[in-house]
Design a protein around this motif. Structure first.
Motif, short mmCIF file in Angstrom:
data_model
loop_
_atom_site.label_atom_id
_atom_site.label_comp_id
_atom_site.label_asym_id
_atom_site.label_seq_id
_atom_site.Cartn_x
_atom_site.Cartn_y
_atom_site.Cartn_z
N ALA A 9 0.85 -1.20 0.00
CA ALA A 9 0.00 0.00 0.00
C ALA A 9 0.88 1.24 0.00
O ALA A 9 0.50 2.29 -0.51
CB ALA A 9 -0.92 0.00 1.22
N ILE A 10 2.06 1.11 0.60
CA ILE A 10 3.00 2.22 0.69
C ILE A 10 4.13 1.97 -0.30
O ILE A 10 4.88 1.01 -0.16
CB ILE A 10 3.59 2.34 2.11
CG1 ILE A 10 2.49 2.55 3.14
CG2 ILE A 10 4.62 3.48 2.16
CD1 ILE A 10 2.96 2.39 4.57
N ARG A 11 4.22 2.82 -1.32
CA ARG A 11 5.30 2.69 -2.30
C ARG A 11 6.10 3.99 -2.42
O ARG A 11 7.30 3.96 -2.53
CB ARG A 11 4.72 2.30 -3.66
CG ARG A 11 4.15 0.90 -3.69
CD ARG A 11 3.58 0.52 -5.05
NE ARG A 11 2.50 1.37 -5.51
CZ ARG A 11 1.22 1.26 -5.12
NH1 ARG A 11 0.88 0.36 -4.27
NH2 ARG A 11 0.30 2.07 -5.59
N ARG A 12 5.39 5.11 -2.41
CA ARG A 12 6.03 6.42 -2.63
C ARG A 12 6.01 7.21 -1.33
O ARG A 12 4.95 7.53 -0.81
CB ARG A 12 5.30 7.17 -3.74
CG ARG A 12 5.41 6.43 -5.08
CD ARG A 12 4.49 7.03 -6.15
NE ARG A 12 4.65 8.45 -6.34
CZ ARG A 12 5.52 9.03 -7.16
NH1 ARG A 12 6.32 8.29 -7.89
NH2 ARG A 12 5.59 10.34 -7.27
N LYS A 114 12.18 -0.41 8.98
CA LYS A 114 11.62 -1.32 7.97
C LYS A 114 10.43 -2.09 8.54
O LYS A 114 9.40 -2.23 7.89
CB LYS A 114 12.67 -2.30 7.47
CG LYS A 114 13.65 -1.72 6.48
CD LYS A 114 14.44 -2.84 5.87
CE LYS A 114 15.89 -2.52 5.82
NZ LYS A 114 16.71 -3.59 5.25
N ASN A 115 10.58 -2.60 9.76
CA ASN A 115 9.50 -3.36 10.38
C ASN A 115 8.29 -2.47 10.66
O ASN A 115 7.15 -2.91 10.54
CB ASN A 115 9.98 -4.04 11.67
CG ASN A 115 10.93 -5.19 11.39
OD1 ASN A 115 10.99 -5.72 10.29
ND2 ASN A 115 11.68 -5.58 12.41
N ALA A 116 8.54 -1.22 11.05
CA ALA A 116 7.45 -0.28 11.31
C ALA A 116 6.67 -0.02 10.03
O ALA A 116 5.43 0.00 10.04
CB ALA A 116 7.99 1.02 11.89
N LEU A 117 7.37 0.18 8.92
CA LEU A 117 6.69 0.43 7.64
C LEU A 117 5.92 -0.80 7.18
O LEU A 117 4.82 -0.69 6.64
CB LEU A 117 7.68 0.89 6.58
CG LEU A 117 8.24 2.29 6.79
CD1 LEU A 117 9.30 2.61 5.76
CD2 LEU A 117 7.14 3.33 6.78
N ALA A 118 6.47 -1.98 7.40
CA ALA A 118 5.77 -3.22 7.04
C ALA A 118 4.49 -3.37 7.88
O ALA A 118 3.43 -3.72 7.35
CB ALA A 118 6.68 -4.42 7.24
N ALA A 119 4.57 -3.08 9.18
CA ALA A 119 3.40 -3.16 10.04
C ALA A 119 2.36 -2.12 9.65
O ALA A 119 1.15 -2.42 9.59
CB ALA A 119 3.81 -2.97 11.50
N LEU A 120 2.81 -0.91 9.34
CA LEU A 120 1.91 0.14 8.91
C LEU A 120 1.23 -0.23 7.60
O LEU A 120 0.02 -0.03 7.43
CB LEU A 120 2.67 1.46 8.78
CG LEU A 120 1.86 2.67 8.37
CD1 LEU A 120 0.73 2.93 9.35
CD2 LEU A 120 2.77 3.88 8.28
N ASP A 121 1.98 -0.79 6.69
CA ASP A 121 1.43 -1.23 5.41
C ASP A 121 0.33 -2.26 5.64
O ASP A 121 -0.74 -2.18 5.03
CB ASP A 121 2.55 -1.81 4.53
CG ASP A 121 2.15 -1.88 3.08
OD1 ASP A 121 1.50 -2.88 2.71
OD2 ASP A 121 2.48 -0.96 2.32
N GLN A 122 0.58 -3.22 6.52
CA GLN A 122 -0.44 -4.23 6.84
C GLN A 122 -1.69 -3.56 7.39
O GLN A 122 -2.81 -3.88 6.98
CB GLN A 122 0.08 -5.20 7.90
CG GLN A 122 1.03 -6.24 7.40
CD GLN A 122 1.42 -7.19 8.52
OE1 GLN A 122 1.81 -6.77 9.60
NE2 GLN A 122 1.30 -8.47 8.26
N ARG A 123 -1.50 -2.66 8.32
CA ARG A 123 -2.63 -2.00 8.96
C ARG A 123 -3.43 -1.19 7.94
O ARG A 123 -4.67 -1.19 7.99
CB ARG A 123 -2.12 -1.12 10.09
CG ARG A 123 -3.19 -0.48 10.92
CD ARG A 123 -3.21 -1.02 12.33
NE ARG A 123 -4.32 -0.44 13.07
CZ ARG A 123 -4.19 0.29 14.15
NH1 ARG A 123 -2.99 0.50 14.66
NH2 ARG A 123 -5.24 0.79 14.74
#
Length: 145
Positions: A9-12, A114-123
């Motif tokens: 969901a987060i790319r840019r 990196k883990n924070a962005l992955a978790a945020l993307d999931q959410r």
């Protein structure tokens, strides 16, 4: 889905950070991790300019910035464009809870970011985050961009 990986969901990402070393490190790390960093700026005025010119999926913003305005002003400008903001700061004020989707406490490691962005993307995709990375706080008002 390609080879078992889901679309991000987060790319840019727009980085708003007034400490040059942190800004450079974040830009390098995120680019290396496959994100497109569309800008790294250190002021509200520059953030507003990029938000008006580019498609942005997420803003990573410090609270304290150079010049007029701060990270909360960046979040207000991003909200006008329906762009979520993750604050990255040593001290996230209570007022920021209604403006951002969360806060990542400084200092943090590359792995934690990196883990924070992955978790945020999931959410953002509506997937339950079973393990929130150290230093990351989600705010209640989180919704999809």
């Amino acid at each position: 889905m390609l080879f078992g990986k889901r679309e991000r969901a987060i790319r840019r990402i727009l980085i708003v950070e007034d400490e040059p070393l942190i800004a450079f490190d974040n830009e390098y790390l995120l680019t290396d991790a496959g994100y497109e960093v569309i800008g790294t700026v250190d002021s509200l005025a520059e953030a507003v300019r990029v938000l008006s010119e580019e498609q942005v999926d997420l803003v990573l913003s410090d609270i304290t910035l150079r010049g007029d305005g701060d990270g909360m002003d960046v979040a207000r400008a991003a909200a006008a464009k329906n762009v979520p903001v993750l604050f990255v700061t040593g001290n996230c004020p209570i007022e920021a809870h209604s403006l951002g989707i969360g806060c990542l406490a400084k200092p943090y490691t590359d792995k934690i970011l990196k883990n924070a962005l992955a978790a945020l993307d999931q959410r953002l995709q509506g997937i339950e985050v079973k393990r929130v990375p150290a230093g990351l706080s989600f705010y209640q008002g989180l919704s999809s961009p």
